[in-house]
Design a protein around this motif. Structure first.
Motif, PDB file in Angstrom:
ATOM      1  N   SER A  65     -78.329  19.965 -56.553  1.00 36.03           N
ATOM      2  CA  SER A  65     -77.220  20.400 -57.246  1.00 36.03           C
ATOM      3  C   SER A  65     -76.926  22.064 -57.679  1.00 36.03           C
ATOM      4  CB  SER A  65     -77.208  19.549 -58.560  1.00 36.03           C
ATOM      5  OG  SER A  65     -78.261  20.035 -59.434  1.00 36.03           O
ATOM      6  N   SER A 123     -88.150  13.324 -57.473  1.00 40.16           N
ATOM      7  CA  SER A 123     -86.383  12.879 -57.529  1.00 40.16           C
ATOM      8  C   SER A 123     -86.076  14.116 -58.515  1.00 40.16           C
ATOM      9  CB  SER A 123     -86.460  11.751 -58.361  1.00 40.16           C
ATOM     10  OG  SER A 123     -87.293  11.486 -59.342  1.00 40.16           O
ATOM     11  N   GLU A 124     -86.944  14.424 -59.381  1.00 39.24           N
ATOM     12  CA  GLU A 124     -86.213  15.454 -60.179  1.00 39.24           C
ATOM     13  C   GLU A 124     -86.220  16.984 -59.534  1.00 39.24           C
ATOM     14  OE1 GLU A 124     -88.173  18.182 -64.048  1.00 39.24           O
ATOM     15  OE2 GLU A 124     -89.234  16.704 -63.265  1.00 39.24           O
ATOM     16  N   PHE A 150     -85.341  17.324 -56.170  1.00 33.95           N
ATOM     17  CA  PHE A 150     -84.227  17.307 -55.392  1.00 33.95           C
ATOM     18  C   PHE A 150     -82.991  17.275 -56.138  1.00 33.95           C
ATOM     19  CE2 PHE A 150     -87.497  15.749 -52.058  1.00 33.95           C
ATOM     20  CZ  PHE A 150     -87.354  16.798 -51.336  1.00 33.95           C
ATOM     21  N   LYS A 151     -82.772  16.442 -57.120  1.00 39.23           N
ATOM     22  CA  LYS A 151     -81.450  16.578 -57.901  1.00 39.23           C
ATOM     23  C   LYS A 151     -81.255  17.861 -58.442  1.00 39.23           C
ATOM     24  CE  LYS A 151     -79.470  14.136 -62.015  1.00 39.23           C
ATOM     25  NZ  LYS A 151     -79.845  12.998 -62.955  1.00 39.23           N
ATOM     26  N   LYS A 152     -82.269  18.444 -59.042  1.00 40.83           N
ATOM     27  CA  LYS A 152     -82.045  19.743 -59.596  1.00 40.83           C
ATOM     28  C   LYS A 152     -81.458  20.799 -58.593  1.00 40.83           C
ATOM     29  CE  LYS A 152     -83.779  22.972 -62.900  1.00 40.83           C
ATOM     30  NZ  LYS A 152     -85.039  23.363 -64.070  1.00 40.83           N
TER      31      LYS A 152
END
Length: 342
Positions: free
Chosen positions: A81, A73-74, A76-78
């Motif tokens: 974005s 999750s960390e 893909f989010k980073k």
């Protein structure tokens, strides 16, 4: 712009060179179509060098991301974005400018949206990001030996494709989507982490010889056989690998032999204004990539490339203008969060 001490300088060098190669390639693309660039050794040398830009970007992604510890999750989010927000921002800015320049003509706006030049790179890098967690797990289990195994298989497919020993259907299946790009990413991880049983200076010399040999070979092929190699060419892959190793082992040599002349030259470049420019180009590279198309189009309108010797002039102007714009935008609150500097 403050230089972060945790950055690895040779990777900044690779990224800075990558964006310069891309700018050079798109400067060449604006050369008058009525002039046959295959008859000019000078322009061919530009093309041979500029082909390395995109592969080096994907190699950096692998070198920096594969094998690292992070939650999905960390990650893909980073990563998403970082890619999508700047891409959308610049896409909207360029769309508005094109629409304004053409009087908001619906047909022209639709054509521009359909043929917009930069989204393919954002899509390709997202595709690579989707696969990186899989390869990270793989190399954590098997290390550089596992990465070497993948690269071996990948290079066999590259050779089969280069020599037309595979059906077009299979070549497109392998390289048409993410195959060639994830291959470069794993290659970047391998070259950044593999400890070769050779001292730093001999590795620099050996890699330089390979790099020059590839340049000569590619130029020879283009000039005499009218073949300009693309990123899926074995010789371009070897050329990029050699350049990557030159910079990595030159940095390693300089850190362990600071009193040597070559080390002093390297450290001077790193600590001087040249190093500051390398750093600026590196952190601004994605932003420059996304916004430089419009700038180069404007440049060739006001300063058309009519002779071969104007290519470096326009290339330098393009580099200076795009970097200056990005550095100015980086000082504006909120905007600096959207344009893609990292």
């Amino acid at each position: 712009m403050i230089l972060r001490k945790d950055r690895i300088f040779y990777l900044d060098e690779v990224r800075a060179l990558a964006i310069l190669f891309v700018l050079l390639a798109h400067t060449i693309k604006n050369f008058p179509v009525n002039i046959n660039y295959l008859t000019s050794p000078t322009l061919l040398s530009y093309l041979t060098i500029s082909r390395m830009g995109v592969p080096l970007f994907f190699m950096l992604s692998g070198a920096l991301l594969i094998g690292k510890d992070y939650s999905l999750s960390e990650f893909f989010k980073k990563r998403f974005s970082r890619v999508l927000i700047p891409a959308i921002f610049w896409y909207v800015i360029l769309f508005i400018s094109v629409a304004y320049a053409n009087g908001f003509n619906f047909d022209l706006m639709y054509e521009w949206i359909y043929d917009a030049p930069f989204p393919w790179f954002a899509c390709a890098i997202i595709g690579v990001y989707l696969l990186i967690p899989i390869f990270s797990s793989f190399v954590k289990e098997y290390g550089t030996r596992g990465a070497g195994y993948f690269i071996f298989i990948w290079l066999i497919l590259v050779v089969l494709t280069n020599f037309n020993l595979a059906e077009d259907y299979y070549a497109k299946l392998i390289f048409g989507n993410f195959g060639i790009y994830i291959g470069f990413a794993v290659l970047g991880y391998y070259l950044a982490n593999k400890e070769f049983n050779i001292y730093s200076l001999p590795m620099v010399i050996f890699s330089t010889i390979i790099f020059i040999a590839c340049l000569v070979f590619n130029m020879y092929n283009a000039y005499y056989f009218k073949t300009v190699f693309y990123i899926e060419s074995f010789s371009i892959i070897l050329q990029c690998s050699a350049l990557f190793l030159i910079l990595r082992y030159l940095s390693k040599y300089a850190s362990f032999n600071p009193s040597k002349t070559l080390s002093k030259i390297h450290n001077f470049i790193k600590d001087s204004w040249i190093g500051a420019i390398v750093y600026a180009l590196s952190v601004c590279s994605y932003t420059i990539y996304l916004m430089h198309y419009q700038i180069v189009d404007l440049l060739v309108q006001f300063y058309p490339i009519t002779t071969f010797d104007l290519v470096p002039v326009v290339f330098i102007l393009l580099t200076v203008i795009t970097l200056a714009i990005v550095l100015i935008l980086s000082k504006i609150p909120i905007v600096n969060k959207l344009i893609g500097i990292h």
